[in-house]
Design a protein around this motif. Structure first.
Motif, mmCIF file in Angstrom:
data_model
loop_
_atom_site.group_PDB
_atom_site.id
_atom_site.type_symbol
_atom_site.label_atom_id
_atom_site.label_comp_id
_atom_site.label_asym_id
_atom_site.label_seq_id
_atom_site.Cartn_x
_atom_site.Cartn_y
_atom_site.Cartn_z
ATOM 1 N N SER A 194 40.693 -43.071 -2.894
ATOM 2 C CA SER A 194 39.618 -43.196 -2.046
ATOM 3 C C SER A 194 39.499 -41.861 -1.156
ATOM 4 C CB SER A 194 39.522 -44.437 -1.234
ATOM 5 O OG SER A 194 40.688 -44.600 -0.361
ATOM 6 N N GLU A 195 40.480 -41.649 -0.786
ATOM 7 C CA GLU A 195 40.707 -40.497 0.254
ATOM 8 C C GLU A 195 40.274 -39.095 -0.711
ATOM 9 O OE1 GLU A 195 43.596 -38.100 3.291
ATOM 10 O OE2 GLU A 195 44.398 -40.005 2.320
ATOM 11 N N ALA A 196 40.902 -38.971 -1.877
ATOM 12 C CA ALA A 196 40.321 -37.841 -2.728
ATOM 13 C C ALA A 196 38.924 -37.695 -3.103
ATOM 14 C CB ALA A 196 41.268 -38.052 -3.912
ATOM 15 N N VAL A 197 38.324 -38.802 -3.352
ATOM 16 C CA VAL A 197 36.869 -39.035 -3.561
ATOM 17 C C VAL A 197 36.006 -38.622 -2.603
ATOM 18 C CG1 VAL A 197 35.242 -40.569 -4.185
ATOM 19 C CG2 VAL A 197 37.255 -40.725 -5.468
ATOM 20 N N ARG A 198 36.736 -39.296 -1.315
ATOM 21 C CA ARG A 198 35.948 -38.825 0.120
ATOM 22 C C ARG A 198 35.974 -37.317 0.329
ATOM 23 N NH1 ARG A 198 39.050 -41.690 3.246
ATOM 24 N NH2 ARG A 198 37.748 -43.573 2.594
ATOM 25 N N GLN A 199 37.148 -36.687 -0.127
ATOM 26 C CA GLN A 199 37.252 -35.399 0.059
ATOM 27 C C GLN A 199 36.292 -34.308 -0.422
ATOM 28 O OE1 GLN A 199 40.850 -32.766 -1.363
ATOM 29 N NE2 GLN A 199 41.262 -33.051 0.985
ATOM 30 N N LEU A 200 36.283 -34.902 -1.800
ATOM 31 C CA LEU A 200 35.379 -34.088 -2.630
ATOM 32 C C LEU A 200 33.709 -34.267 -2.377
ATOM 33 C CD1 LEU A 200 36.883 -34.814 -6.185
ATOM 34 C CD2 LEU A 200 36.934 -32.706 -5.103
ATOM 35 N N TRP A 201 33.548 -35.461 -1.681
ATOM 36 C CA TRP A 201 32.345 -35.712 -1.429
ATOM 37 C C TRP A 201 31.767 -35.082 -0.282
ATOM 38 C CZ3 TRP A 201 27.831 -38.362 -3.229
ATOM 39 C CH2 TRP A 201 27.020 -38.766 -2.371
ATOM 40 N N HIS A 202 32.728 -34.820 0.793
ATOM 41 C CA HIS A 202 32.439 -34.054 2.047
ATOM 42 C C HIS A 202 32.499 -32.556 1.668
ATOM 43 C CE1 HIS A 202 32.645 -37.247 4.583
ATOM 44 N NE2 HIS A 202 33.781 -37.504 4.516
ATOM 45 N N GLU A 203 33.075 -32.069 0.593
ATOM 46 C CA GLU A 203 32.841 -30.690 0.222
ATOM 47 C C GLU A 203 31.481 -30.355 -0.595
ATOM 48 O OE1 GLU A 203 36.129 -29.837 -2.452
ATOM 49 O OE2 GLU A 203 37.422 -30.091 -1.001
ATOM 50 N N GLY A 204 30.803 -31.429 -0.975
ATOM 51 C CA GLY A 204 29.679 -31.231 -1.315
ATOM 52 C C GLY A 204 29.516 -31.403 -2.859
ATOM 53 N N PRO A 205 28.354 -31.803 -3.436
ATOM 54 C CA PRO A 205 28.258 -31.807 -4.874
ATOM 55 C C PRO A 205 28.136 -30.591 -5.687
ATOM 56 C CG PRO A 205 26.031 -32.094 -3.950
ATOM 57 C CD PRO A 205 26.877 -32.230 -2.610
ATOM 58 N N GLN A 206 27.899 -29.481 -4.887
ATOM 59 C CA GLN A 206 27.995 -28.202 -5.606
ATOM 60 C C GLN A 206 29.158 -27.488 -5.817
ATOM 61 O OE1 GLN A 206 27.206 -28.619 -2.436
ATOM 62 N NE2 GLN A 206 28.086 -27.010 -1.045
ATOM 63 N N TYR A 207 30.615 -28.445 -5.214
ATOM 64 C CA TYR A 207 31.682 -28.038 -5.447
ATOM 65 C C TYR A 207 32.585 -29.251 -6.351
ATOM 66 C CZ TYR A 207 31.966 -24.390 -1.848
ATOM 67 O OH TYR A 207 31.523 -23.189 -0.962
ATOM 68 N N PHE A 208 31.667 -30.260 -6.629
ATOM 69 C CA PHE A 208 32.480 -31.299 -7.654
ATOM 70 C C PHE A 208 32.651 -30.805 -9.124
ATOM 71 C CE2 PHE A 208 32.546 -35.264 -10.015
ATOM 72 C CZ PHE A 208 33.334 -36.022 -9.136
#
Length: 307
Positions: free
Chosen positions: A63-77
């Motif tokens: 959950s924390e890893a997914v949250r970190q990617l979400w906060h970085e923004g979809p352009q970085y996913f």
């Protein structure tokens, strides 16, 4: 009764080998099938791969890893998807093609002994490690969120590598972490190829639909392989994420650092393993099924032309 013990897959292999006796059995078809199957499965499983990598580097929950990617923004996913897509396509091409070629060289007309499978698996893992370590090295740096500011692109990473000098470019740049990569690839390919066919043949004898044995054998076999090699996978990810001439720990130092990070408990090193199993199961199940399907289609076309 003796003939009934041969599965359709084994009969297909024996007929393929017997079609061109005395000719060089280095089949270009194996390279093509490996490329197609690996590229498709890589595209489908890339989101899982990125979450897994964050867990391995930062020792965090899913959950924390997914949250970190979400906060970085979809352009970085999907940042860096082209490199794993290219490298995995090359991986499938080299792994399946080299393995098939070496297996045919060691035993042109079969049957293949366990020693032949091991030898071909080790050598194909070696070729894969030499050819693809630089791709994986760059990808692991790009995936590390701590290095996005300093190394925002592939070009910036390559520029850093090329500033080291000839030996530094290899030992601290493109091939840093090569030995654990070599061990992982050689062991992984040996385990996968040694047990995939026997498992697939056993399932095929149960009268299941043709695609089920390939899918299940690829998934189960790679799951077991992943469980065995997961600590080595974590070590590779940590070693290859390091950058900078002064901050490149040795293999032993990296292993100690990973061991300390996981609280000096082997079970804790398997944190995030569930997603790795899911990704590997889907990836190699699809890869095996696609390869088997295309192989059967190709052989059917050859039989029609012969008739």
């Amino acid at each position: 009764m003796g003939e009934q013990n041969h599965s359709p897959r084994k009969e297909l292999q024996h007929r393929t080998r017997a079609e061109a006796p005395g000719k060089k059995s280095w089949h270009s078809q194996a390279y093509a099938l490996g490329a197609v199957s690996n590229s498709m499965s890589t595209f489908l499983t890339f989101p899982i791969y990125k979450v897994v990598f964050r867990q391995q580097i930062h020792a965090m929950a899913v959950s924390e890893a997914v949250r970190q990617l979400w906060h970085e923004g979809p352009q970085y996913f999907y940042r860096g998807i082209y490199r794993p897509l290219l490298s995995k396509t090359l991986q499938g091409t080299l792994l399946f093609g080299t393995y098939d070629g070496l297996l045919c060289f060691l035993s042109p007309l079969g049957p293949y002994t366990l020693g032949c499978h091991w030898a071909a698996g080790i050598m194909s893992g070696l070729v894969e490690a030499v050819a693809l370590s630089p791709f994986e090295r760059v990808q692991n740096v790009l995936q590390d969120g701590r290095k996005q500011a300093r190394f925002p692109s592939t070009f910036s990473i390559l520029e850093e590598f090329n500033s080291y000098g000839l030996w530094g470019r290899l030992s601290r740049g493109y091939y840093h972490g090569f030995w654990p990569v070599l061990a992982r690839n050689s062991l992984g390919s040996t385990l996968y190829f040694s047990f995939k066919d026997p498992m697939q043949d056993g399932l095929a004898e149960q009268g299941l639909a043709r695609w089920i044995p390939a899918l299940v054998s690829g998934s189960v076999n790679e799951t077991i392989t992943c469980l065995v090699l997961y600590p080595l996978i974590v070590l590779v990810a940590n070693m290859q994420s390091h950058m900078g001439w002064q901050s490149m720990p040795s293999l032993w130092a990296s292993a100690q650092d990973v061991w300390n990070t996981w609280g000096q408990k082997l079970l804790l090193s398997y944190r995030g393993c569930s997603l790795v199993i899911l990704r590997s199961s889907v990836t190699w199940g699809l890869t095996t099924a696609i390869q088997d399907f295309l192989q059967r289609k190709s052989h059917s076309r050859k039989e029609l032309k012969t008739d």
